[in-house]
Design a protein around this motif. Sequence first.
Motif, PDB file in Angstrom:
ATOM      1  N   PRO A 269       0.833  -1.208   0.000  1.00 20.56           N
ATOM      2  CA  PRO A 269       0.000   0.000   0.000  1.00 20.56           C
ATOM      3  C   PRO A 269       0.866   1.255   0.000  1.00 20.56           C
ATOM      4  O   PRO A 269       2.032   1.214   0.398  1.00 20.56           O
ATOM      5  CB  PRO A 269      -0.794  -0.127   1.301  1.00 20.56           C
ATOM      6  N   GLY A 270       0.308   2.354  -0.440  1.00 22.14           N
ATOM      7  CA  GLY A 270       1.075   3.600  -0.448  1.00 22.14           C
ATOM      8  C   GLY A 270       0.316   4.715  -1.149  1.00 22.14           C
ATOM      9  O   GLY A 270      -0.920   4.694  -1.209  1.00 22.14           O
ATOM     10  N   ILE A 271       1.059   5.685  -1.683  1.00 22.76           N
ATOM     11  CA  ILE A 271       0.443   6.809  -2.392  1.00 22.76           C
ATOM     12  C   ILE A 271       1.158   7.027  -3.715  1.00 22.76           C
ATOM     13  O   ILE A 271       2.307   6.627  -3.902  1.00 22.76           O
ATOM     14  CB  ILE A 271       0.496   8.113  -1.564  1.00 22.76           C
ATOM     15  N   ARG A 272       0.435   7.644  -4.621  1.00 23.51           N
ATOM     16  CA  ARG A 272       1.012   8.070  -5.909  1.00 23.51           C
ATOM     17  C   ARG A 272       0.847   9.582  -6.015  1.00 23.51           C
ATOM     18  O   ARG A 272      -0.277  10.093  -5.966  1.00 23.51           O
ATOM     19  CB  ARG A 272       0.320   7.372  -7.071  1.00 23.51           C
ATOM     20  N   VAL A 273       1.984  10.265  -6.140  1.00 24.17           N
ATOM     21  CA  VAL A 273       2.001  11.728  -6.231  1.00 24.17           C
ATOM     22  C   VAL A 273       2.301  12.115  -7.681  1.00 24.17           C
ATOM     23  O   VAL A 273       3.365  11.756  -8.204  1.00 24.17           O
ATOM     24  CB  VAL A 273       3.053  12.343  -5.282  1.00 24.17           C
ATOM     25  N   THR A 274       1.372  12.828  -8.305  1.00 22.01           N
ATOM     26  CA  THR A 274       1.554  13.275  -9.688  1.00 22.01           C
ATOM     27  C   THR A 274       1.758  14.789  -9.697  1.00 22.01           C
ATOM     28  O   THR A 274       0.886  15.544  -9.263  1.00 22.01           O
ATOM     29  CB  THR A 274       0.339  12.913 -10.557  1.00 22.01           C
TER      30      THR A 274
ATOM     31  N   GLY B 141      -0.199  12.641   4.875  1.00 21.60           N
ATOM     32  CA  GLY B 141      -0.010  13.724   5.843  1.00 21.60           C
ATOM     33  C   GLY B 141       1.338  14.400   5.698  1.00 21.60           C
ATOM     34  O   GLY B 141       1.476  15.601   5.990  1.00 21.60           O
ATOM     35  N   GLY B 142       2.355  13.645   5.258  1.00 21.38           N
ATOM     36  CA  GLY B 142       3.679  14.219   5.073  1.00 21.38           C
ATOM     37  C   GLY B 142       3.778  15.113   3.847  1.00 21.38           C
ATOM     38  O   GLY B 142       4.810  15.767   3.649  1.00 21.38           O
ATOM     39  N   MET B 143       2.730  15.160   3.051  1.00 23.63           N
ATOM     40  CA  MET B 143       2.733  15.997   1.847  1.00 23.63           C
ATOM     41  C   MET B 143       1.960  17.305   2.025  1.00 23.63           C
ATOM     42  O   MET B 143       2.277  18.311   1.369  1.00 23.63           O
ATOM     43  CB  MET B 143       2.109  15.226   0.672  1.00 23.63           C
ATOM     44  N   VAL B 144       0.972  17.325   2.895  1.00 18.64           N
ATOM     45  CA  VAL B 144       0.007  18.435   2.882  1.00 18.64           C
ATOM     46  C   VAL B 144       0.089  19.347   4.104  1.00 18.64           C
ATOM     47  O   VAL B 144      -0.768  20.219   4.265  1.00 18.64           O
ATOM     48  CB  VAL B 144      -1.431  17.877   2.759  1.00 18.64           C
TER      49      VAL B 144
ATOM     50  N   ILE C  14      14.339  21.882  -8.478  1.00 21.97           N
ATOM     51  CA  ILE C  14      14.925  20.636  -8.014  1.00 21.97           C
ATOM     52  C   ILE C  14      14.899  20.526  -6.492  1.00 21.97           C
ATOM     53  O   ILE C  14      14.741  19.439  -5.932  1.00 21.97           O
ATOM     54  CB  ILE C  14      16.364  20.485  -8.562  1.00 21.97           C
ATOM     55  N   ASP C  15      15.027  21.673  -5.808  1.00 26.00           N
ATOM     56  CA  ASP C  15      14.977  21.652  -4.345  1.00 26.00           C
ATOM     57  C   ASP C  15      13.594  21.222  -3.854  1.00 26.00           C
ATOM     58  O   ASP C  15      13.490  20.510  -2.834  1.00 26.00           O
ATOM     59  CB  ASP C  15      15.346  23.014  -3.782  1.00 26.00           C
ATOM     60  N   SER C  16      12.544  21.648  -4.541  1.00 26.66           N
ATOM     61  CA  SER C  16      11.185  21.246  -4.155  1.00 26.66           C
ATOM     62  C   SER C  16      11.007  19.740  -4.317  1.00 26.66           C
ATOM     63  O   SER C  16      10.365  19.077  -3.483  1.00 26.66           O
ATOM     64  CB  SER C  16      10.152  21.990  -5.004  1.00 26.66           C
ATOM     65  N   LEU C  17      11.577  19.173  -5.387  1.00 27.71           N
ATOM     66  CA  LEU C  17      11.477  17.726  -5.594  1.00 27.71           C
ATOM     67  C   LEU C  17      12.278  16.969  -4.531  1.00 27.71           C
ATOM     68  O   LEU C  17      11.828  15.943  -4.004  1.00 27.71           O
ATOM     69  CB  LEU C  17      11.979  17.371  -6.996  1.00 27.71           C
ATOM     70  N   LEU C  18      13.448  17.517  -4.189  1.00 24.78           N
ATOM     71  CA  LEU C  18      14.254  16.900  -3.137  1.00 24.78           C
ATOM     72  C   LEU C  18      13.540  16.939  -1.784  1.00 24.78           C
ATOM     73  O   LEU C  18      13.570  15.964  -1.018  1.00 24.78           O
ATOM     74  CB  LEU C  18      15.614  17.586  -3.034  1.00 24.78           C
ATOM     75  N   ASP C  19      12.894  18.084  -1.486  1.00 23.95           N
ATOM     76  CA  ASP C  19      12.152  18.199  -0.233  1.00 23.95           C
ATOM     77  C   ASP C  19      10.999  17.193  -0.197  1.00 23.95           C
ATOM     78  O   ASP C  19      10.692  16.614   0.865  1.00 23.95           O
ATOM     79  CB  ASP C  19      11.616  19.614  -0.057  1.00 23.95           C
TER      80      ASP C  19
ATOM     81  N   PRO D  71       5.592  20.016   1.151  1.00 21.12           N
ATOM     82  CA  PRO D  71       5.902  19.794  -0.256  1.00 21.12           C
ATOM     83  C   PRO D  71       4.841  20.311  -1.220  1.00 21.12           C
ATOM     84  O   PRO D  71       5.178  20.883  -2.263  1.00 21.12           O
ATOM     85  CB  PRO D  71       6.028  18.264  -0.332  1.00 21.12           C
ATOM     86  N   VAL D  72       3.573  20.118  -0.903  1.00 18.89           N
ATOM     87  CA  VAL D  72       2.521  20.564  -1.820  1.00 18.89           C
ATOM     88  C   VAL D  72       2.562  22.080  -1.973  1.00 18.89           C
ATOM     89  O   VAL D  72       2.480  22.612  -3.102  1.00 18.89           O
ATOM     90  CB  VAL D  72       1.142  20.085  -1.336  1.00 18.89           C
ATOM     91  N   ASP D  73       2.708  22.792  -0.854  1.00 19.02           N
ATOM     92  CA  ASP D  73       2.769  24.257  -0.928  1.00 19.02           C
ATOM     93  C   ASP D  73       3.976  24.707  -1.746  1.00 19.02           C
ATOM     94  O   ASP D  73       3.879  25.648  -2.561  1.00 19.02           O
ATOM     95  CB  ASP D  73       2.832  24.857   0.480  1.00 19.02           C
ATOM     96  N   GLN D  74       5.121  24.084  -1.561  1.00 20.51           N
ATOM     97  CA  GLN D  74       6.322  24.465  -2.312  1.00 20.51           C
ATOM     98  C   GLN D  74       6.139  24.216  -3.814  1.00 20.51           C
ATOM     99  O   GLN D  74       6.509  25.055  -4.653  1.00 20.51           O
ATOM    100  CB  GLN D  74       7.537  23.686  -1.792  1.00 20.51           C
ATOM    101  N   LEU D  75       5.613  23.072  -4.170  1.00 21.55           N
ATOM    102  CA  LEU D  75       5.428  22.734  -5.577  1.00 21.55           C
ATOM    103  C   LEU D  75       4.408  23.667  -6.246  1.00 21.55           C
ATOM    104  O   LEU D  75       4.581  24.061  -7.409  1.00 21.55           O
ATOM    105  CB  LEU D  75       4.985  21.272  -5.717  1.00 21.55           C
ATOM    106  N   GLU D  76       3.385  24.023  -5.513  1.00 22.07           N
ATOM    107  CA  GLU D  76       2.388  24.938  -6.081  1.00 22.07           C
ATOM    108  C   GLU D  76       2.981  26.336  -6.275  1.00 22.07           C
ATOM    109  O   GLU D  76       2.628  27.036  -7.234  1.00 22.07           O
ATOM    110  CB  GLU D  76       1.161  24.983  -5.177  1.00 22.07           C
ATOM    111  N   ARG D  77       3.890  26.738  -5.380  1.00 25.34           N
ATOM    112  CA  ARG D  77       4.557  28.024  -5.578  1.00 25.34           C
ATOM    113  C   ARG D  77       5.459  27.999  -6.824  1.00 25.34           C
ATOM    114  O   ARG D  77       5.736  29.034  -7.432  1.00 25.34           O
ATOM    115  CB  ARG D  77       5.383  28.395  -4.333  1.00 25.34           C
TER     116      ARG D  77
END
Length: 251
Positions: free
Chosen positions: A126-131, A204-207, A141-146, A212-218
């Motif tokens: 089980p897990g998650i898929r982040v697109t 929970g570790g994404m939102v 690249i820093d956002s992807l690393l984070d 990470p979600v906030d950084q990627l959206e920025r």
Amino acid sequence: MPEPSTDTGDQRTGGRRRLLAALRHPSRQQLVVGLLLAVVGFAAITQMRSYQVDDTYAGYREQALIDVLNGLAGTTQRAEAELARLEETRAELQSDTSAEQAAIEQARAEADALAVLAGTVPVTGPGIRVTITEETGQVDIDSLLDTVQEMRTAFAEAMQVNGQVRVIASTSFEDGVGGIYVDGTLLEPPYVIDVIGDPATLHGGMVFPDGPVDQLERDGASVQIEELQSLDIESVVEPQRLDYTQPGSGS
């Protein structure tokens, strides 16, 4: 010449007749006497047979018989002690076998866990898929690393990007033209990160705020997260051959 006497002949003939008559019609007294003689004879034969069955110790004295019994008792005790020793040895061997089997099973479990962490085997769970889709800007690249680091903090057990590159502890990220190099492989957006672990914890570790979600959206990207009960990660890392490193003695 005198004639033979007929009295003697008559006496003999009469005696035979009386004997035949007694045999044919025995009296009660004769029957009792015959029965007693038969009993005495049977007892004598039985006694003789009992003496012939086993006379091994017939001539032994009392002290000799006691010594024989003591010897038999000692032999029995030694046999019982040897049996107890053998049973103890068997129990020890069974215990050693069980301990060895447990150690082997533990070693196999540890080897399997290390293989998953090293990325050398495909895994399912089980897990998650982040697109991550670039819309108004390019993903930094820093956002992807984070994002990868936060998944590790959320107890990710295995990760891969775009179904091509397995992410492990030594995975490298570099900027590339039209995409990002992950362990030397150029990956283009959208970036799909498959992560195996507890779906709720990973989500929970994404939102969380400024996560990470906030950084990627920025960065101008949109992020979609799917919680999956079964996720296959089939990309693997080729084991690195060590030419010079050897295990130490531990001292």
